[in-house]
Design a protein around this motif. Structure first.
Motif, PDB file in Angstrom:
ATOM      1  N   VAL A  53       0.770  -1.341   0.002  1.00  0.00           N
ATOM      2  CA  VAL A  53       0.138   0.125  -0.063  1.00  0.00           C
ATOM      3  C   VAL A  53       0.634   1.423   0.014  1.00  0.00           C
ATOM      4  CG1 VAL A  53      -1.740   1.390   1.414  1.00  0.00           C
ATOM      5  CG2 VAL A  53      -1.967  -1.174   1.235  1.00  0.00           C
ATOM      6  N   MET A  54       1.684   1.398   0.807  1.00  0.00           N
ATOM      7  CA  MET A  54       2.810   2.725   0.953  1.00  0.00           C
ATOM      8  C   MET A  54       3.780   2.465  -0.229  1.00  0.00           C
ATOM      9  SD  MET A  54       1.971   4.566   3.412  1.00  0.00           S
ATOM     10  CE  MET A  54       0.269   4.112   3.082  1.00  0.00           C
ATOM     11  N   THR A  55       4.032   1.588  -0.899  1.00  0.00           N
ATOM     12  CA  THR A  55       4.835   1.682  -2.023  1.00  0.00           C
ATOM     13  C   THR A  55       4.340   2.149  -3.106  1.00  0.00           C
ATOM     14  OG1 THR A  55       6.312  -0.371  -1.359  1.00  0.00           O
ATOM     15  CG2 THR A  55       6.085   0.139  -3.961  1.00  0.00           C
ATOM     16  N   LEU A  56       2.905   1.953  -3.210  1.00  0.00           N
ATOM     17  CA  LEU A  56       2.210   2.326  -4.531  1.00  0.00           C
ATOM     18  C   LEU A  56       1.755   3.712  -3.928  1.00  0.00           C
ATOM     19  CD1 LEU A  56       0.045  -0.865  -5.280  1.00  0.00           C
ATOM     20  CD2 LEU A  56       1.977   0.177  -6.653  1.00  0.00           C
ATOM     21  N   ALA A  57       1.495   4.171  -2.903  1.00  0.00           N
ATOM     22  CA  ALA A  57       1.423   5.722  -2.521  1.00  0.00           C
ATOM     23  C   ALA A  57       2.342   6.482  -2.705  1.00  0.00           C
ATOM     24  CB  ALA A  57       1.205   5.737  -0.937  1.00  0.00           C
ATOM     25  N   ILE A  58       3.657   6.029  -2.574  1.00  0.00           N
ATOM     26  CA  ILE A  58       4.825   6.659  -3.078  1.00  0.00           C
ATOM     27  C   ILE A  58       4.979   6.679  -4.541  1.00  0.00           C
ATOM     28  CG2 ILE A  58       7.416   6.792  -3.140  1.00  0.00           C
ATOM     29  CD1 ILE A  58       6.042   7.394  -0.426  1.00  0.00           C
ATOM     30  N   ALA A  59       4.568   5.445  -5.455  1.00  0.00           N
ATOM     31  CA  ALA A  59       4.482   5.504  -6.660  1.00  0.00           C
ATOM     32  C   ALA A  59       3.593   6.582  -7.315  1.00  0.00           C
ATOM     33  CB  ALA A  59       4.473   4.118  -7.348  1.00  0.00           C
ATOM     34  N   ARG A  60       2.647   6.674  -6.714  1.00  0.00           N
ATOM     35  CA  ARG A  60       1.379   7.558  -7.188  1.00  0.00           C
ATOM     36  C   ARG A  60       1.866   9.141  -7.074  1.00  0.00           C
ATOM     37  NH1 ARG A  60      -4.629   8.587  -5.415  1.00  0.00           N
ATOM     38  NH2 ARG A  60      -3.715  10.456  -4.536  1.00  0.00           N
ATOM     39  N   TRP A  61       2.497   9.466  -5.868  1.00  0.00           N
ATOM     40  CA  TRP A  61       2.922  10.766  -5.732  1.00  0.00           C
ATOM     41  C   TRP A  61       4.066  11.049  -6.653  1.00  0.00           C
ATOM     42  CZ3 TRP A  61       8.136  11.637  -3.510  1.00  0.00           C
ATOM     43  CH2 TRP A  61       8.325  13.126  -3.171  1.00  0.00           C
ATOM     44  N   LEU A  62       4.907  10.294  -7.025  1.00  0.00           N
ATOM     45  CA  LEU A  62       5.975  10.452  -7.892  1.00  0.00           C
ATOM     46  C   LEU A  62       5.501  10.639  -9.258  1.00  0.00           C
ATOM     47  CD1 LEU A  62       8.770   7.677  -6.744  1.00  0.00           C
ATOM     48  CD2 LEU A  62       8.981  10.321  -6.581  1.00  0.00           C
ATOM     49  N   MET A  63       4.495  10.074  -9.615  1.00  0.00           N
ATOM     50  CA  MET A  63       3.965  10.083 -11.041  1.00  0.00           C
ATOM     51  C   MET A  63       3.065  11.461 -11.186  1.00  0.00           C
ATOM     52  SD  MET A  63       2.252   6.663 -12.216  1.00  0.00           S
ATOM     53  CE  MET A  63       1.497   5.985 -11.013  1.00  0.00           C
ATOM     54  N   GLU A  64       2.330  11.759 -10.007  1.00  0.00           N
ATOM     55  CA  GLU A  64       1.442  12.878 -10.179  1.00  0.00           C
ATOM     56  C   GLU A  64       1.720  14.342  -9.685  1.00  0.00           C
ATOM     57  OE1 GLU A  64      -2.036  11.943  -7.871  1.00  0.00           O
ATOM     58  OE2 GLU A  64      -3.016  10.468  -9.324  1.00  0.00           O
ATOM     59  N   ASP A  65       2.819  14.197  -8.900  1.00  0.00           N
ATOM     60  CA  ASP A  65       3.343  15.496  -8.154  1.00  0.00           C
ATOM     61  C   ASP A  65       4.722  15.926  -8.866  1.00  0.00           C
ATOM     62  OD1 ASP A  65       3.919  18.005  -6.972  1.00  0.00           O
ATOM     63  OD2 ASP A  65       3.986  17.010  -4.822  1.00  0.00           O
ATOM     64  N   VAL A  66       4.960  16.740  -9.805  1.00  0.00           N
ATOM     65  CA  VAL A  66       6.181  17.076 -10.571  1.00  0.00           C
ATOM     66  C   VAL A  66       6.966  17.996  -9.572  1.00  0.00           C
ATOM     67  CG1 VAL A  66       5.491  16.628 -12.927  1.00  0.00           C
ATOM     68  CG2 VAL A  66       5.218  18.835 -11.709  1.00  0.00           C
ATOM     69  N   THR A  67       6.339  18.647  -8.493  1.00  0.00           N
ATOM     70  CA  THR A  67       7.116  19.532  -7.740  1.00  0.00           C
ATOM     71  C   THR A  67       7.617  18.589  -6.454  1.00  0.00           C
ATOM     72  OG1 THR A  67       4.995  19.862  -6.288  1.00  0.00           O
ATOM     73  CG2 THR A  67       5.296  21.355  -8.425  1.00  0.00           C
TER      74      THR A  67
END
Length: 277
Positions: A53-67
Motif C-alpha cells: 500500500v505504501m509502495t504504491l502511495a509513493i509511486a502515485r505521488w512520484l507520478m502525479e506531483d512533479v513539484t
C-alpha cells in the motif's frame, strides 16, 4: 555482447512488482518463520500488506506531483493508509495516518519497504538519495530510517543502470552500502540465519535484505533467500525483491500472480506506472 543485451533489457525492469510480489509472498511467513528456502511462494492466505500500500502511495505521488511537494506526499500516504486501514501498520504509524501526520523519529523499516519507486524514477544517484530521504523523513525521520531508505533506493538505482557483469554489480553494491551507510555487509546468509529473529528496525533488516539479493542468482532465488532468514518476512522480501527485479527482472508468472491479489484501485496505480514509466 552480454553488456549490450543487459543495457537493452534494463528498460523493461522499471515495473513496481519487485516489492509487491515480495510483500505478498512473505506475508504468510512473517509470524511463521521457515528458516529454509523450500517453501510455497504464494501460500493459501497470502495477501498484500502495508508494504504494498505504501509502495504504491509513493509511486502515485512520484507520478502525479512533479513539484515533489512534502504536503502532497503526506496527503497521498494518508489517503492510501486510511483506504486500507487493516493491512499491518505499526501502532505509531497508525497514529501518524489517522491523527498526527508529523515525523515521530522512527527508525523502523517502513521507510525502506516503501521506497522502491524512488530508485526506479530518479535520474541521478544524488536525486535518488534526496528523494529517498524525503519519502522517509515525513514520518521516519530518525537517521537510521533515512539511511535505510537511501540504501535500498540507491541499490535499486545502481542495479537498474548497471551495464556490466552481474557479479561486478554485486561487488559494487556491497562496497557502496558498506562505505556510504556503514552497514556490515561482510556476512553470509548462513551466518545470519541461525540467530536472526524478528526485527523491524532498519539497521536490523535492511543490510540483511540486501545481502539476500547479493547471494541470489534470480528474482525468485532472492525472495527465497530473504524469507529463509525468518523475521519480518514480508518486509525483508519486499526490500530484497525490489532490488532483485532491478537487476534480474521478474518472471511474468510471478508478476501476474501478484497482480491478481490487488484490488482495482491498487491495480490502477500499477497499470498507470507501467504505462508512464
Amino acid at each position: 555482447m552480454y553488456r549490450e543485451k543487459l543495457a537493452m533489457m534494463k528498460n523493461t525492469y522499471r515495473t513496481i512488482y519487485g516489492a509487491i510480489a515480495g510483500d505478498i509472498i512473505g506475508s504468510m511467513y512473517e509470524f511463521r518463520s521457515v528458516k529454509s528456502k523450500d517453501f510455497e511462494l504464494f501460500p493459501y492466505g497470502a495477501c498484500f500488506t502495508d508494504d504494498t500500500v505504501m509502495t504504491l502511495a509513493i509511486a502515485r505521488w512520484l507520478m502525479e506531483d512533479v513539484t515533489r511537494s512534502e504536503y502532497t506526499l503526506v496527503d497521498t500516504m494518508c489517503e492510501f493508509g486510511n483506504r486500507y486501514p487493516a493491512v499491518g501498520y505499526g501502532g505509531l504509524f497508525c497514529n501518524w495516518l489517522c491523527n498526527d501526520p508529523t515525523p515521530y523519529n522512527s527508525w523502523g523499516n517502513g521507510s525502506a519497504m516503501r521506497v522502491s519507486a524512488v530508485g526506479l524514477v530518479a535520474k541521478t544517484l544524488d536525486e535518488c538519495l534526496r528523494l529517498a530521504k524525503q519519502t522517509a523523513a515525513v514520518s521516519h525521520n530518525h537517521p537510521e530510517a533515512i539511511k535505510g531508505a537511501q540504501a535500498v533506493a540507491a541499490s535499486i538505482f545502481i542495479a537498474l543502470h548497471w551495464t556490466g557483469e552481474i557479479d561486478e554489480l554485486k561487488v559494487y553494491i556491497r562496497d557502496f552500502v558498506t562505505n556510504q551507510f556503514e552497514y556490515n555487509m561482510n556476512r553470509t546468509l548462513n551466518e545470519i540465519r541461525p540467530r536472526y529473529e524478528f526485527d523491524v528496525s532498519c539497521q536490523g533488516s535492511v543490510p540483511e535484505a540486501i545481502i539476500a539479493f547479493l547471494e541470489a542468482d534470480s528474482y525468485e532465488d532472492a525472495i527465497r533467500n530473504a524469507i529463509s532468514l525468518g523475521g519480518d518476512s514480508d518486509t525483508l522480501a519486499a526490500i530484497t525483491g525490489s532490488i532483485a527485479e532491478a537487476a534480474y527482472g521478474i518472471p511474468d508468472w510471478i508478476k501476474d500472480k501478484a497482480f491478481s491479489y490487488l484490488d482495482e484501485p491498487l491495480k490502477d496505480v500499477v497499470i498507470r506506472w507501467e504505462n508512464r514509466i
